[in-house]
Write an enzyme that holds these catalytic residues in place. Sequence first.
Site, PDB file in Angstrom:
ATOM      1  N   ASP A  89       0.842  -1.188   0.000  1.00 18.43           N
ATOM      2  CA  ASP A  89       0.000   0.000   0.000  1.00 18.43           C
ATOM      3  C   ASP A  89       0.880   1.243   0.000  1.00 18.43           C
ATOM      4  OD1 ASP A  89       0.918   0.229   2.575  1.00 18.43           O
ATOM      5  OD2 ASP A  89      -0.978  -0.290   3.525  1.00 18.43           O
ATOM      6  N   SER A  90       0.270   2.406  -0.141  1.00 20.02           N
ATOM      7  CA  SER A  90       1.058   3.622  -0.329  1.00 20.02           C
ATOM      8  C   SER A  90       1.612   4.187   0.962  1.00 20.02           C
ATOM      9  CB  SER A  90       0.188   4.688  -1.006  1.00 20.02           C
ATOM     10  OG  SER A  90      -0.847   5.108  -0.127  1.00 20.02           O
ATOM     11  N   GLY A  91       1.047   3.784   2.090  1.00 22.35           N
ATOM     12  CA  GLY A  91       1.476   4.342   3.370  1.00 22.35           C
ATOM     13  C   GLY A  91       0.721   5.581   3.784  1.00 22.35           C
ATOM     14  N   GLY A  92      -0.169   6.075   2.924  1.00 24.83           N
ATOM     15  CA  GLY A  92      -0.898   7.286   3.263  1.00 24.83           C
ATOM     16  C   GLY A  92      -1.789   7.137   4.481  1.00 24.83           C
ATOM     17  N   ASP A 147      -2.920   8.365  -1.867  1.00 22.00           N
ATOM     18  CA  ASP A 147      -4.238   8.991  -1.954  1.00 22.00           C
ATOM     19  C   ASP A 147      -4.451   9.881  -0.744  1.00 22.00           C
ATOM     20  OD1 ASP A 147      -4.315   6.769  -0.265  1.00 22.00           O
ATOM     21  OD2 ASP A 147      -6.463   6.504  -0.521  1.00 22.00           O
ATOM     22  N   ASP A 273      -8.139  -7.309   1.937  1.00 16.14           N
ATOM     23  CA  ASP A 273      -7.105  -7.477   2.962  1.00 16.14           C
ATOM     24  C   ASP A 273      -7.673  -7.011   4.293  1.00 16.14           C
ATOM     25  OD1 ASP A 273      -5.633  -4.779   4.094  1.00 16.14           O
ATOM     26  OD2 ASP A 273      -6.579  -4.431   2.154  1.00 16.14           O
ATOM     27  N   CYS A 311     -11.448 -29.357   9.582  1.00 13.95           N
ATOM     28  CA  CYS A 311     -10.449 -28.378   9.130  1.00 13.95           C
ATOM     29  C   CYS A 311      -9.108 -29.080   8.933  1.00 13.95           C
ATOM     30  CB  CYS A 311     -10.303 -27.252  10.141  1.00 13.95           C
ATOM     31  SG  CYS A 311      -9.052 -26.020   9.694  1.00 13.95           S
ATOM     32  N   CYS A 313      -6.132 -27.502   8.607  1.00 18.71           N
ATOM     33  CA  CYS A 313      -4.959 -26.697   8.976  1.00 18.71           C
ATOM     34  C   CYS A 313      -4.095 -27.444   9.991  1.00 18.71           C
ATOM     35  CB  CYS A 313      -5.391 -25.340   9.527  1.00 18.71           C
ATOM     36  SG  CYS A 313      -5.901 -25.316  11.259  1.00 18.71           S
ATOM     37  N   CYS A 316      -5.591 -27.591  13.632  1.00 15.20           N
ATOM     38  CA  CYS A 316      -6.715 -28.512  13.851  1.00 15.20           C
ATOM     39  C   CYS A 316      -6.322 -29.973  13.674  1.00 15.20           C
ATOM     40  CB  CYS A 316      -7.856 -28.156  12.900  1.00 15.20           C
ATOM     41  SG  CYS A 316      -8.716 -26.628  13.351  1.00 15.20           S
ATOM     42  N   HIS A 342      -4.816 -21.167  12.125  1.00 17.45           N
ATOM     43  CA  HIS A 342      -6.196 -21.588  11.876  1.00 17.45           C
ATOM     44  C   HIS A 342      -7.016 -20.464  11.255  1.00 17.45           C
ATOM     45  CE1 HIS A 342     -10.140 -23.330  12.188  1.00 17.45           C
ATOM     46  NE2 HIS A 342     -10.534 -22.167  12.691  1.00 17.45           N
TER      47      HIS A 342
END
Length: 376
Positions: A89-92, A147, A273, A311, A313, A316, A342
């Site tokens: 991301d831009s960090g803004g 932005d 995200d 599950c 993972c 689990c 998990h």
Amino acid sequence: MKFNIDATDGKARATTIKTAHSTIKTPVFMPVGTQASIKALDSVDMLNLGAQIILANTYHLYLRPGDKLIKKLSGLHKFTNYPRSFLTDSGGFQAFSLAKLGKEKVKVDDSGIKFRSHIDGSTHYFTPTSVIDAQHNFGSDIMMVLDDLVSLPNTPQRIETSINRTTLWAEQSLKYHKLQQSKGTGTTQNIFAIIQGGTDKDKRTKSARALCDMDFDGFAIGGLSVGESNEIMYDIVQHTTAYMPIEKPRYLMGVGTPADLISCIDRGVDMFDCVMPTRNARNGTIFTKQGRLNIRNKEFVDDNRALEDGCLCHCCQNYTRAYLNHLYKAKEMSYFRLASIHNTHYYLQLMADAREAILSKRWSEFRFNFFRYNTI
């Protein structure tokens, strides 16, 4: 970047994004690696979990260890030993929300963002081109432009300024990136613009039209999930995606709960995200297909079942709710890793299942069954 729409079901989309480092099947959730590391997990964990792309934060990595050092060490992929795609991301947002020392706040003008480091108080200035320079040094597969985001609620005048400034910065960023590519820098990197406009539909339309007329590789919806109701957020997402190009990726930034993801896939979003899987894991909240459970609760003290039946993972397959309850109460560090494995697996599997439902034209059924156990 190569982009292909594999299937649609209503407004829900299953697409494929190919970058220099991986093939990304959407809908996709990008685990958040703020410091180029998913909290409590490492790159081997992420590969074992099947993460196709992770997000890293320009603000934090610019301040520490520094974009020039990362470039010297052959970029983010080598630095982290994660060979698949990175989005930076831009960090803004971080400059706006974190860089405050004492009473001095971030200062924004038409040229950029002036802020003070939360680490040592030093002064820095992000401009559209300096942020692209940093991301070129990172070598990320997808770069976000700088932005001008605003807190909500806000005045119509401030939101209008945000749109105009964001458009100006996007144009500068795109021109600069293409210029640097012509010189051999960032030739395999892609650049996304960020649509702003708060919760005003007319302003969202203005921002989307201005940005989507430019030749970006993809487009993001920013400035949501900042305190507005879910209903308003979903309404703005649905409104905004109608103005975004069909033939390019659509990314909703910083969102959110599993219900948010399903609701916004239903409105045409491809990429997401959020820090929620790992943050909630650390706080004791576990996501399952039957809804959330709080591993701190007394009912799990002697519960010999896995966190989630069926599950696959690592957590689990090897440990019980009783053991996780014990680890949490004992403040053992292994708890953070196991619970994060998990929850991250849950998010990634949810997106894989959503994709399969779209491909097989079962999206409405899948969405209905999801909301039997999950609330907004």
